[in-house]
Design a protein around this motif. Sequence first.
Motif, PDB file in Angstrom:
ATOM      1  N   LEU A 292       0.790  -1.181  -0.109  1.00 37.72           N
ATOM      2  CA  LEU A 292      -0.171  -0.031   0.044  1.00 37.72           C
ATOM      3  C   LEU A 292       0.926   1.253   0.003  1.00 37.72           C
ATOM      4  O   LEU A 292       0.661   2.244  -0.606  1.00 37.72           O
ATOM      5  CB  LEU A 292      -0.851   0.012   1.353  1.00 37.72           C
ATOM      6  CG  LEU A 292      -1.793  -1.004   1.382  1.00 37.72           C
ATOM      7  CD1 LEU A 292      -2.845  -1.040   2.626  1.00 37.72           C
ATOM      8  CD2 LEU A 292      -3.065  -0.835   0.051  1.00 37.72           C
ATOM      9  N   ARG A 293       1.854   1.262   0.758  1.00 33.99           N
ATOM     10  CA  ARG A 293       2.736   2.396   0.908  1.00 33.99           C
ATOM     11  C   ARG A 293       3.507   2.575  -0.258  1.00 33.99           C
ATOM     12  O   ARG A 293       3.864   3.784  -1.065  1.00 33.99           O
ATOM     13  CB  ARG A 293       3.604   2.129   2.250  1.00 33.99           C
ATOM     14  CG  ARG A 293       4.735   3.640   2.298  1.00 33.99           C
ATOM     15  CD  ARG A 293       4.804   3.840   3.543  1.00 33.99           C
ATOM     16  NE  ARG A 293       3.604   4.633   4.242  1.00 33.99           N
ATOM     17  CZ  ARG A 293       3.414   4.954   5.491  1.00 33.99           C
ATOM     18  NH1 ARG A 293       4.340   4.355   6.373  1.00 33.99           N
ATOM     19  NH2 ARG A 293       2.365   5.593   5.968  1.00 33.99           N
ATOM     20  N   ALA A 294       3.982   1.532  -1.110  1.00 34.87           N
ATOM     21  CA  ALA A 294       4.721   1.858  -2.253  1.00 34.87           C
ATOM     22  C   ALA A 294       3.999   2.277  -3.379  1.00 34.87           C
ATOM     23  O   ALA A 294       4.495   3.209  -4.013  1.00 34.87           O
ATOM     24  CB  ALA A 294       5.514   0.394  -2.427  1.00 34.87           C
ATOM     25  N   ALA A 295       2.792   1.931  -3.446  1.00 34.53           N
ATOM     26  CA  ALA A 295       1.824   2.386  -4.466  1.00 34.53           C
ATOM     27  C   ALA A 295       1.677   3.898  -4.091  1.00 34.53           C
ATOM     28  O   ALA A 295       1.549   4.510  -5.207  1.00 34.53           O
ATOM     29  CB  ALA A 295       0.484   1.519  -4.498  1.00 34.53           C
ATOM     30  N   ALA A 296       1.340   4.063  -3.135  1.00 32.65           N
ATOM     31  CA  ALA A 296       1.254   5.769  -2.801  1.00 32.65           C
ATOM     32  C   ALA A 296       2.454   6.350  -3.037  1.00 32.65           C
ATOM     33  O   ALA A 296       2.258   7.657  -3.621  1.00 32.65           O
ATOM     34  CB  ALA A 296       0.699   5.725  -1.289  1.00 32.65           C
ATOM     35  N   VAL A 297       3.229   6.042  -2.747  1.00 32.39           N
ATOM     36  CA  VAL A 297       4.568   6.978  -2.794  1.00 32.39           C
ATOM     37  C   VAL A 297       4.845   6.896  -4.288  1.00 32.39           C
ATOM     38  O   VAL A 297       5.301   7.983  -4.863  1.00 32.39           O
ATOM     39  CB  VAL A 297       5.869   6.318  -2.167  1.00 32.39           C
ATOM     40  CG1 VAL A 297       7.119   6.935  -2.620  1.00 32.39           C
ATOM     41  CG2 VAL A 297       5.788   6.531  -0.593  1.00 32.39           C
ATOM     42  N   LEU A 298       4.944   6.049  -5.142  1.00 30.79           N
ATOM     43  CA  LEU A 298       5.333   5.888  -6.499  1.00 30.79           C
ATOM     44  C   LEU A 298       4.309   6.579  -7.217  1.00 30.79           C
ATOM     45  O   LEU A 298       4.535   7.373  -8.314  1.00 30.79           O
ATOM     46  CB  LEU A 298       5.272   4.526  -6.988  1.00 30.79           C
ATOM     47  CG  LEU A 298       6.614   3.695  -6.320  1.00 30.79           C
ATOM     48  CD1 LEU A 298       6.536   2.165  -7.026  1.00 30.79           C
ATOM     49  CD2 LEU A 298       7.931   4.186  -6.462  1.00 30.79           C
ATOM     50  N   ALA A 299       2.901   6.572  -6.831  1.00 33.36           N
ATOM     51  CA  ALA A 299       1.955   7.333  -7.633  1.00 33.36           C
ATOM     52  C   ALA A 299       2.101   8.987  -7.445  1.00 33.36           C
ATOM     53  O   ALA A 299       1.673   9.611  -8.404  1.00 33.36           O
ATOM     54  CB  ALA A 299       0.649   6.834  -7.097  1.00 33.36           C
ATOM     55  N   GLU A 300       2.524   9.105  -6.171  1.00 33.92           N
ATOM     56  CA  GLU A 300       2.520  10.685  -5.896  1.00 33.92           C
ATOM     57  C   GLU A 300       4.068  11.337  -6.287  1.00 33.92           C
ATOM     58  O   GLU A 300       3.876  12.582  -6.348  1.00 33.92           O
ATOM     59  CB  GLU A 300       2.389  10.752  -4.268  1.00 33.92           C
ATOM     60  CG  GLU A 300       2.176  12.371  -3.743  1.00 33.92           C
ATOM     61  CD  GLU A 300       3.554  13.051  -3.765  1.00 33.92           C
ATOM     62  OE1 GLU A 300       3.577  14.455  -3.612  1.00 33.92           O
ATOM     63  OE2 GLU A 300       4.458  12.258  -3.647  1.00 33.92           O
ATOM     64  N   LEU A 301       4.876  10.602  -6.357  1.00 34.34           N
ATOM     65  CA  LEU A 301       6.249  11.377  -6.872  1.00 34.34           C
ATOM     66  C   LEU A 301       5.982  12.208  -8.119  1.00 34.34           C
ATOM     67  O   LEU A 301       5.680  11.736  -9.024  1.00 34.34           O
ATOM     68  CB  LEU A 301       7.325  10.131  -6.920  1.00 34.34           C
ATOM     69  CG  LEU A 301       8.612  10.553  -6.711  1.00 34.34           C
ATOM     70  CD1 LEU A 301       8.985  10.875  -5.314  1.00 34.34           C
ATOM     71  CD2 LEU A 301       9.636   9.531  -7.232  1.00 34.34           C
ATOM     72  N   PRO A 302       6.890  13.234  -7.854  1.00 30.30           N
ATOM     73  CA  PRO A 302       6.958  14.181  -9.378  1.00 30.30           C
ATOM     74  C   PRO A 302       7.684  13.485 -10.270  1.00 30.30           C
ATOM     75  O   PRO A 302       8.498  12.904 -10.100  1.00 30.30           O
ATOM     76  CB  PRO A 302       7.587  15.136  -8.536  1.00 30.30           C
ATOM     77  CG  PRO A 302       7.440  15.588  -7.186  1.00 30.30           C
ATOM     78  CD  PRO A 302       7.330  14.098  -6.768  1.00 30.30           C
ATOM     79  N   GLU A 303       7.351  13.856 -11.421  1.00 31.08           N
ATOM     80  CA  GLU A 303       7.768  13.339 -12.689  1.00 31.08           C
ATOM     81  C   GLU A 303       9.113  13.373 -12.726  1.00 31.08           C
ATOM     82  O   GLU A 303       9.963  12.374 -13.330  1.00 31.08           O
ATOM     83  CB  GLU A 303       7.349  13.854 -13.893  1.00 31.08           C
ATOM     84  CG  GLU A 303       7.485  13.195 -15.295  1.00 31.08           C
ATOM     85  CD  GLU A 303       6.857  11.738 -15.163  1.00 31.08           C
ATOM     86  OE1 GLU A 303       7.316  11.228 -16.420  1.00 31.08           O
ATOM     87  OE2 GLU A 303       6.181  11.590 -14.511  1.00 31.08           O
ATOM     88  N   ASP A 304       9.947  14.297 -12.511  1.00 30.99           N
ATOM     89  CA  ASP A 304      11.260  14.439 -12.878  1.00 30.99           C
ATOM     90  C   ASP A 304      12.170  13.418 -11.400  1.00 30.99           C
ATOM     91  O   ASP A 304      13.143  12.989 -12.056  1.00 30.99           O
ATOM     92  CB  ASP A 304      12.004  15.786 -12.368  1.00 30.99           C
ATOM     93  CG  ASP A 304      11.707  16.394 -11.145  1.00 30.99           C
ATOM     94  OD1 ASP A 304      10.688  15.969 -10.568  1.00 30.99           O
ATOM     95  OD2 ASP A 304      12.214  17.648 -10.716  1.00 30.99           O
TER      96      ASP A 304
END
Length: 328
Positions: A292-304
Amino acid sequence: MTGVAPKSLSAFPFPFTTDSYRYSTNLAPAGTEVPTATGRWGDRLVDVDGDYETELAERATILAADPGRHAVLPHMRPACWDAMLTLMRALATTYPEVMSLDGDGDTWRWRNARLGVVQDFTVGDDSSLPAEPLAYVAAQVQEDVVLLDQRGDELFVDAGVVTFAAAWSFGFDVGMEFLEVHGPVPRLRESGVVTRARDFIVRLQPGEAYRRTNWSMAMGHRLDQSLERYPEWAPDRDAAVDADDDAFGRLVHLRVEVQHLIRLPESGAICFLIRTYLLSLSDLVTVEPWRLRAAAVLAELPEDLADYKGFAPHRDRIVAWLRHHGGT
């Protein structure tokens, strides 16, 4: 997840503490234990695990093919001896049943039963070892080892053995200043993190040690993702496009580095240890809080940042894969 987690999970340094990520120094005193959903990590300066012999054999193969992964500028010779003794002491303290360092003054005996090694040596006498001191100890730790020389308030990458780099080249960086080395990292200078890290490191006192984590996403189970071998690992990124669902979970890995910073007691140099761990998505999703946490972090991370972390082209599929594969 129930029962006792397998070793690969129970000691894995899962890096995310919230549902979003930005660069920070995230420094903690070395030896500080970190509890996780599967067990714990962080109580050891050097970590010897079940992959010990395999990873050391891989390091030896890499160095034989590319000796430039090991470099020591002439003025760093005393620091190499200092680093070797410091790491040997850490190993002997942590694993006394298989490793020991005995001696007095300049004459010592090192024993590593895990590798079948017994070595007498005299500090400062390179001829008393079968290899240069930094290379010798790097053949007995799973960590990459970099030595930073401090001149004034600046740090310079002046020695090391690095075989498991993630999209950088140690050979290119030798002799460079700390801030220069981190130049390609997006947002790092603007955030002030790298300057604060440099300022913190130069204030370390002899014998002090701190730890931080770093992470990225990797395609394929490869420790050596150095720029020197880019033609070998870059195709793994393309392979992910055509991989079926099961293969995709086995191909994509969370890559975590546990980095230690140690002010060496005799030379005053900084010993920078980098230990790399890889965890496939297929294994990661067996731990529900991590999924759950990995999905949240990877989804939210800025594109650069997603691009620099190596997963921007596959972000949507990775996040969807993590969200779909719950409850395993």
